[in-house]
Design an enzyme around this catalytic site. Structure first.
Site, PDB file in Angstrom:
ATOM      1  N   ASP A  11      33.994  30.609  44.047  1.00  0.00           N
ATOM      2  CA  ASP A  11      33.845  31.983  43.533  1.00  0.00           C
ATOM      3  C   ASP A  11      34.594  32.082  42.208  1.00  0.00           C
ATOM      4  O   ASP A  11      35.419  31.224  41.879  1.00  0.00           O
ATOM      5  CB  ASP A  11      34.420  33.005  44.533  1.00  0.00           C
ATOM      6  CG  ASP A  11      34.232  34.445  44.039  1.00  0.00           C
ATOM      7  OD1 ASP A  11      33.145  34.754  43.516  1.00  0.00           O
ATOM      8  OD2 ASP A  11      35.173  35.251  44.154  1.00  0.00           O
ATOM      9  N   GLY A  44      31.407  38.406  36.034  1.00  0.00           N
ATOM     10  CA  GLY A  44      30.289  39.356  36.060  1.00  0.00           C
ATOM     11  C   GLY A  44      29.930  40.020  34.747  1.00  0.00           C
ATOM     12  O   GLY A  44      28.878  40.636  34.632  1.00  0.00           O
ATOM     13  N   CYS A  74      29.592  33.734  45.850  1.00  0.00           N
ATOM     14  CA  CYS A  74      29.611  34.599  44.669  1.00  0.00           C
ATOM     15  C   CYS A  74      28.168  34.975  44.356  1.00  0.00           C
ATOM     16  O   CYS A  74      27.320  34.084  44.167  1.00  0.00           O
ATOM     17  CB  CYS A  74      30.224  33.833  43.497  1.00  0.00           C
ATOM     18  SG  CYS A  74      30.162  34.713  41.931  1.00  0.00           S
ATOM     19  N   ASN A  75      27.888  36.254  44.309  1.00  0.00           N
ATOM     20  CA  ASN A  75      26.522  36.702  44.017  1.00  0.00           C
ATOM     21  C   ASN A  75      26.135  36.420  42.571  1.00  0.00           C
ATOM     22  O   ASN A  75      24.996  36.085  42.269  1.00  0.00           O
ATOM     23  CB  ASN A  75      26.401  38.202  44.280  1.00  0.00           C
ATOM     24  CG  ASN A  75      26.472  38.521  45.751  1.00  0.00           C
ATOM     25  OD1 ASN A  75      25.455  38.617  46.421  1.00  0.00           O
ATOM     26  ND2 ASN A  75      27.667  38.657  46.286  1.00  0.00           N
ATOM     27  N   THR A  76      27.107  36.556  41.668  1.00  0.00           N
ATOM     28  CA  THR A  76      26.831  36.355  40.242  1.00  0.00           C
ATOM     29  C   THR A  76      26.365  34.921  39.994  1.00  0.00           C
ATOM     30  O   THR A  76      25.431  34.687  39.230  1.00  0.00           O
ATOM     31  CB  THR A  76      28.105  36.677  39.428  1.00  0.00           C
ATOM     32  OG1 THR A  76      28.527  37.996  39.790  1.00  0.00           O
ATOM     33  CG2 THR A  76      27.863  36.617  37.942  1.00  0.00           C
ATOM     34  N   CYS A 184      28.639  41.853  45.865  1.00  0.00           N
ATOM     35  CA  CYS A 184      29.653  41.094  45.127  1.00  0.00           C
ATOM     36  C   CYS A 184      30.715  40.793  46.165  1.00  0.00           C
ATOM     37  O   CYS A 184      31.136  41.690  46.913  1.00  0.00           O
ATOM     38  CB  CYS A 184      30.238  41.911  43.989  1.00  0.00           C
ATOM     39  SG  CYS A 184      31.731  41.152  43.282  1.00  0.00           S
ATOM     40  N   THR A 185      31.131  39.534  46.232  1.00  0.00           N
ATOM     41  CA  THR A 185      32.000  39.129  47.338  1.00  0.00           C
ATOM     42  C   THR A 185      33.417  39.694  47.233  1.00  0.00           C
ATOM     43  O   THR A 185      34.190  39.609  48.186  1.00  0.00           O
ATOM     44  CB  THR A 185      32.038  37.593  47.448  1.00  0.00           C
ATOM     45  OG1 THR A 185      32.464  37.052  46.186  1.00  0.00           O
ATOM     46  CG2 THR A 185      30.674  37.047  47.804  1.00  0.00           C
ATOM     47  N   HIS A 186      33.756  40.269  46.088  1.00  0.00           N
ATOM     48  CA  HIS A 186      35.068  40.932  45.978  1.00  0.00           C
ATOM     49  C   HIS A 186      35.091  42.263  46.750  1.00  0.00           C
ATOM     50  O   HIS A 186      36.141  42.696  47.223  1.00  0.00           O
ATOM     51  CB  HIS A 186      35.401  41.244  44.512  1.00  0.00           C
ATOM     52  CG  HIS A 186      35.940  40.085  43.742  1.00  0.00           C
ATOM     53  ND1 HIS A 186      35.145  39.037  43.324  1.00  0.00           N
ATOM     54  CD2 HIS A 186      37.195  39.807  43.299  1.00  0.00           C
ATOM     55  CE1 HIS A 186      35.890  38.172  42.648  1.00  0.00           C
ATOM     56  NE2 HIS A 186      37.142  38.614  42.619  1.00  0.00           N
TER      57      HIS A 186
HETATM   58  N1  DGL Z   1      32.690  37.749  43.409  1.00  0.00           N
HETATM   59  C1  DGL Z   1      31.663  37.635  42.486  1.00  0.00           C
HETATM   60  C2  DGL Z   1      30.316  38.080  42.978  1.00  0.00           C
HETATM   61  O1  DGL Z   1      30.037  38.000  44.151  1.00  0.00           O
HETATM   62  C3  DGL Z   1      31.897  37.738  41.020  1.00  0.00           C
HETATM   63  C4  DGL Z   1      32.771  38.801  40.505  1.00  0.00           C
HETATM   64  C5  DGL Z   1      33.105  38.608  39.044  1.00  0.00           C
HETATM   65  O2  DGL Z   1      33.726  37.607  38.717  1.00  0.00           O
HETATM   66  O3  DGL Z   1      32.720  39.446  38.208  1.00  0.00           O
HETATM   67  O4  DGL Z   1      29.481  38.481  42.214  1.00  0.00           O
END
Ligand code: DGL
Length: 290
Positions: A11, A44, A74-76, A184-186
């Site tokens: 991530d 992101g 991580c979705n991004t 977003c995994t955060h």
């Molecule tokens: N945790 C990430 C996601 O799932 C990326 C967040 C980021 O770095 O902007 O998209």
């Protein structure tokens, strides 16, 4: 490939820990190597070229550690395209689930929203995938650029975080959604606060459990899943190890983790602090091959 090889998890920062939690729950026998690129987070709001370069650094490092599977937590990075990673390495690559199998079971009014990074929303990947399976569902993406810096900065309960949640939730409420994906995994770090803001008429979904299930099924299909022993996670950050540990404590059982500060440009080597528990697990698992 051998069953005893570890699983890599990547991530841009601490967000992937919310996925590692589910991976450890679904696959308690497996060993994981997690990289949170805290030195370069957030991803992101960066360009496709930059993100691609950073991902290449992480995957090359993990490839040297001989992983049997990579989970893109991580979705991004997932919407950037897991195929490019898959093509160049021997390991299997699992991206974040986009919700197409979850939302049809939950939405009653066929109006679904998702919170994600601006990059993720701009690709339209979630909307495309959900509507491919369920064309009747309307999908509304909301970029939340303020969330990642506030979560990485441990600003839990701060007025700034509350205001940001209110601001982004208002945008989705205007579309009368009854289901919201945390894409977003955060964001699961502040799931409770997001749920409180939407109230009981909206269901908030975290695709991490589905993603962990996908990872497990893929390993089982390839006869690479471990079925005995106690797994551990080597949790690596590229900066701010102490902050990473504090945030990990909110998600993981620290008794099953070893922490490491790493430099992606240097050879990965092996972690210095292999605990007796890990040595024992490796002893048990080390002979299983396919
Ligand atoms: N945790 C990430 C996601 O799932 C990326 C967040 C980021 O770095 O902007 O998209």
């Amino acid at each position: 490939m051998q069953t005893a090889q570890p699983i890599g998890v990547i991530d841009s920062g601490v967000g992937g820990l919310t996925v590692l939690k589910w991976l450890q729950a679904k696959m308690p026998h497996e060993n994981f190597i997690f990289i949170g690129d805290t030195a370069r987070t957030p991803y992101g709001n960066r360009s496709r070229e930059e993100i691609t370069r950073f991902v290449a650094d992480m995957t090359a490092w993990l490839n040297k550690r001989n992983i049997k599977q990579l989970v893109v937590a991580c979705n991004t990075i997932t919407v950037l395209g897991t195929d490019t990673i898959r093509g160049s390495y021997p390991f299997d690559v699992i991206g974040m689930a986009k919700g197409s199998r979850m939302v049809p079971l939950v939405t009653k009014n066929n109006r679904v929203g998702f919170f994600a990074t601006d990059f993720t929303v701009s690709t339209g990947a979630h909307k495309r995938e959900i509507q491919k399976l369920c064309p009747q569902i309307q999908v509304f993406g909301q970029g939340c650029p303020k969330f990642v810096p506030l979560i990485e900065g441990e600003r839990f309960g701060s007025p700034e975080l509350k205001a940001a949640i209110h601001e982004y939730a208002e945008k989705l409420k205007a579309h009368h959604v009854d289901t919201v994906l945390l894409s977003c995994t955060h964001y699961p770090f502040v799931r409770k606060e997001i749920e409180d803001e939407f109230g009981p008429s909206v269901t908030v979904l975290d695709p991490a459990e589905r993603t962990a299930q996908d990872a497990l099924e893929s390993l089982q299909k390839r006869h690479l899943a471990l079925t005995t022993g106690i797994g551990r996670a080597e949790v690596c950050f590229t900066a701010d190890l102490e902050r990473g540990k504090r945030l990990a404590a909110r998600m993981l059982d620290l008794n099953k983790c070893d922490f490491r500060l790493i430099d992606l440009k240097k050879d990965p080597g092996l972690p210095g602090d292999i605990s007796p528990l890990k040595s024992q697990a490796q002893g048990i698992l080390g002979n299983q091959t396919v």
